[in-house]
Motif scaffolding. Structure first.
Motif, PDB file in Angstrom:
ATOM      1  N   UNK A 167       0.837  -1.208   0.000  1.00 14.29           N
ATOM      2  CA  UNK A 167       0.000   0.000   0.000  1.00 14.29           C
ATOM      3  C   UNK A 167       0.872   1.258   0.000  1.00 14.29           C
ATOM      4  N   UNK A 168       1.963   1.234   0.773  1.00 13.94           N
ATOM      5  CA  UNK A 168       2.873   2.388   0.795  1.00 13.94           C
ATOM      6  C   UNK A 168       3.497   2.594  -0.586  1.00 13.94           C
ATOM      7  N   UNK A 169       3.925   1.501  -1.222  1.00 17.60           N
ATOM      8  CA  UNK A 169       4.478   1.611  -2.579  1.00 17.60           C
ATOM      9  C   UNK A 169       3.442   2.167  -3.541  1.00 17.60           C
ATOM     10  N   UNK A 170       2.207   1.688  -3.412  1.00 15.06           N
ATOM     11  CA  UNK A 170       1.136   2.189  -4.275  1.00 15.06           C
ATOM     12  C   UNK A 170       0.989   3.707  -4.105  1.00 15.06           C
ATOM     13  N   UNK A 171       0.979   4.166  -2.861  1.00 19.71           N
ATOM     14  CA  UNK A 171       0.786   5.590  -2.591  1.00 19.71           C
ATOM     15  C   UNK A 171       1.939   6.423  -3.153  1.00 19.71           C
ATOM     16  N   UNK A 172       3.168   5.929  -2.982  1.00 21.27           N
ATOM     17  CA  UNK A 172       4.332   6.651  -3.512  1.00 21.27           C
ATOM     18  C   UNK A 172       4.257   6.724  -5.037  1.00 21.27           C
ATOM     19  N   UNK A 173       3.938   5.596  -5.665  1.00 20.04           N
ATOM     20  CA  UNK A 173       3.843   5.573  -7.122  1.00 20.04           C
ATOM     21  C   UNK A 173       2.716   6.453  -7.640  1.00 20.04           C
ATOM     22  N   UNK A 174       1.580   6.423  -6.954  1.00 21.41           N
ATOM     23  CA  UNK A 174       0.427   7.229  -7.362  1.00 21.41           C
ATOM     24  C   UNK A 174       0.768   8.715  -7.293  1.00 21.41           C
ATOM     25  N   UNK A 175       1.350   9.128  -6.169  1.00 20.12           N
ATOM     26  CA  UNK A 175       1.733  10.534  -6.019  1.00 20.12           C
ATOM     27  C   UNK A 175       2.807  10.916  -7.036  1.00 20.12           C
ATOM     28  N   UNK A 181       3.676  14.010 -14.049  1.00 19.50           N
ATOM     29  CA  UNK A 181       2.802  14.417 -15.150  1.00 19.50           C
ATOM     30  C   UNK A 181       2.543  15.918 -15.104  1.00 19.50           C
ATOM     31  N   UNK A 182       2.422  16.449 -13.890  1.00 19.65           N
ATOM     32  CA  UNK A 182       2.122  17.873 -13.765  1.00 19.65           C
ATOM     33  C   UNK A 182       3.266  18.741 -14.285  1.00 19.65           C
ATOM     34  N   UNK A 236      13.287  18.531 -12.972  1.00 20.29           N
ATOM     35  CA  UNK A 236      12.812  18.331 -11.609  1.00 20.29           C
ATOM     36  C   UNK A 236      12.479  16.883 -11.316  1.00 20.29           C
ATOM     37  N   UNK A 237      12.697  16.475 -10.074  1.00 19.33           N
ATOM     38  CA  UNK A 237      12.385  15.107  -9.679  1.00 19.33           C
ATOM     39  C   UNK A 237      13.163  14.096 -10.505  1.00 19.33           C
ATOM     40  N   UNK A 238      12.494  13.033 -10.887  1.00 28.11           N
ATOM     41  CA  UNK A 238      13.138  11.983 -11.679  1.00 28.11           C
ATOM     42  C   UNK A 238      13.290  12.364 -13.146  1.00 28.11           C
ATOM     43  N   UNK A 239      12.753  13.517 -13.537  1.00 28.57           N
ATOM     44  CA  UNK A 239      12.981  13.987 -14.907  1.00 28.57           C
ATOM     45  C   UNK A 239      14.471  14.205 -15.163  1.00 28.57           C
ATOM     46  N   UNK A 243      13.409  10.075 -19.215  1.00 30.17           N
ATOM     47  CA  UNK A 243      12.485  10.881 -20.007  1.00 30.17           C
ATOM     48  C   UNK A 243      11.021  10.559 -19.748  1.00 30.17           C
ATOM     49  N   UNK A 244      10.743   9.506 -19.008  1.00 27.70           N
ATOM     50  CA  UNK A 244       9.347   9.140 -18.739  1.00 27.70           C
ATOM     51  C   UNK A 244       9.180   8.684 -17.285  1.00 27.70           C
ATOM     52  N   UNK A 245       9.499   9.545 -16.327  1.00 31.41           N
ATOM     53  CA  UNK A 245       9.366   9.144 -14.921  1.00 31.41           C
ATOM     54  C   UNK A 245       7.918   8.900 -14.507  1.00 31.41           C
ATOM     55  N   UNK A 246       6.969   9.522 -15.217  1.00 34.01           N
ATOM     56  CA  UNK A 246       5.558   9.266 -14.890  1.00 34.01           C
ATOM     57  C   UNK A 246       5.190   7.826 -15.232  1.00 34.01           C
TER      58      UNK A 246
END
Length: 310
Positions: A167-175, A181-182, A236-239, A243-246
């Motif tokens: 569940x924690x992994x799901x939440x991290x991935x979802x966020x 994407x933003x 920013x972030x994993x970008x 090229x496709x961190x989302x």
């Protein structure tokens, strides 16, 4: 009408173990579609092409993504005199997973496309294949939950640890998926705010063919001469690493879901994750080629989809 009812309840949304297994096995063949996808340019998103069979991007995305939660809940509804009671009878873990599933698709099918400044047109073939994919995904996972009622041990320390990690992994991935994407959405919003499609530009060595640099301070912004479309390198972030961190964060999200759902015991979750990776990986490499055509030699070196690896 009776014939249609039988199709709905005896095949399309049947929780019968034999029908369920047939659908799960059918899902195994979707990587074949992904192999074909790697041989051609997928006609959607950044790699959309002009065609009389194109559909509006946002509309087609919403329609095909809504199929998954609709299929998920129709399987409950059509096979129970009291759907609420059926849902209530699920083990606690499956109730939580059902909520996570719904949250994901509310965001993916409605919130995300409505927040996005624009979606490129999608070919009708993409809508057709994705609709069938999402139907099998929703049906098979819902059937798994129905067939597994009462067969889930939720008392062992190992189960609690595994479920919590998932569940924690799901939440991290979802966020992470939403956040990355933003970054793309903000590039489009900024281009509109700053009127970059009509801003001054100049030809510059090292960029892609038919591409000019828009004159803005402290950023590399380019524009296609023939269409006026504006492009900017996401940061920013994993970008900074791929090229496709989302995409990658969505894989993290569904890996967490798989772990929480029981790992390899949950065949629908395994199928979904494998097929997601198989379908999105070719698109990631096509996306890298897209960026190369725009930014040429000015493009930073990054992995396609998995930081440091792929």
């Amino acid at each position: 009408m009776e014939y249609l009812r039988l199709i709905y309840t005896d095949y399309l949304f049947s929780p019968d173990p034999a029908v369920y297994r047939a659908h799960v096995q059918l899902f195994h063949f979707f990587p074949v579609v992904c192999i074909l996808q790697s041989m051609i340019t997928t006609p959607m998103g950044k790699t959309s092409v002009k065609s009389c069979l194109n559909l509006p991007g946002k509309l087609s995305w919403i329609l095909m993504e809504l199929i998954s939660p609709i299929s998920f809940f129709l399987t409950f509804y059509l096979n129970s005199k009291d759907p609420i009671a059926t849902l209530s009878a699920l083990p606690t873990s499956h109730k939580i997973l059902s909520v996570l599933y719904l949250i994901h698709y509310v965001n993916r099918a409605l919130v995300s496309p409505l927040r996005a400044p624009a979606y490129a047109p999608a070919h009708i073939i993409v809508l057709t294949v994705a609709t069938y994919f999402n139907y099998i995904n929703g049906y098979s996972l819902s059937s798994f939950f129905i067939l597994q009622q009462g067969n889930v041990s939720e008392v062992s320390s190992w189960w609690k640890l595994r479920f919590s990690i998932g569940v924690v992994m799901w939440a991290i991935g979802f966020w992470g998926n939403i956040w990355h994407e933003d970054v793309l959405y903000e590039i489009r919003r900024r281009a509109k705010r700053e009127h970059l499609e009509t801003a001054k530009a100049k030809k510059e060595e090292g960029l892609g063919e038919g591409i000019e640099r828009v004159i803005v301070p402290d950023r590399l912004v380019v524009r296609a001469e023939n269409t006026g479309h504006v492009y900017e390198i996401p940061e920013g972030g994993l970008w900074s690493y791929c090229w496709h961190p989302h995409y990658f964060m969505e894989w993290v999200e569904w890996t967490g879901f798989l772990i929480a759902a029981g790992g390899l015991e949950c065949a629908p979750a395994v199928n979904f994750l494998v097929n997601e990776i198989a379908s999105m990986t070719p698109r990631a490499f096509q996306g890298v080629e897209f960026y190369k055509r725009k930014f040429g030699r000015r493009l930073p070196e990054r992995k396609a989809v998995v930081p440091f690896l792929l």
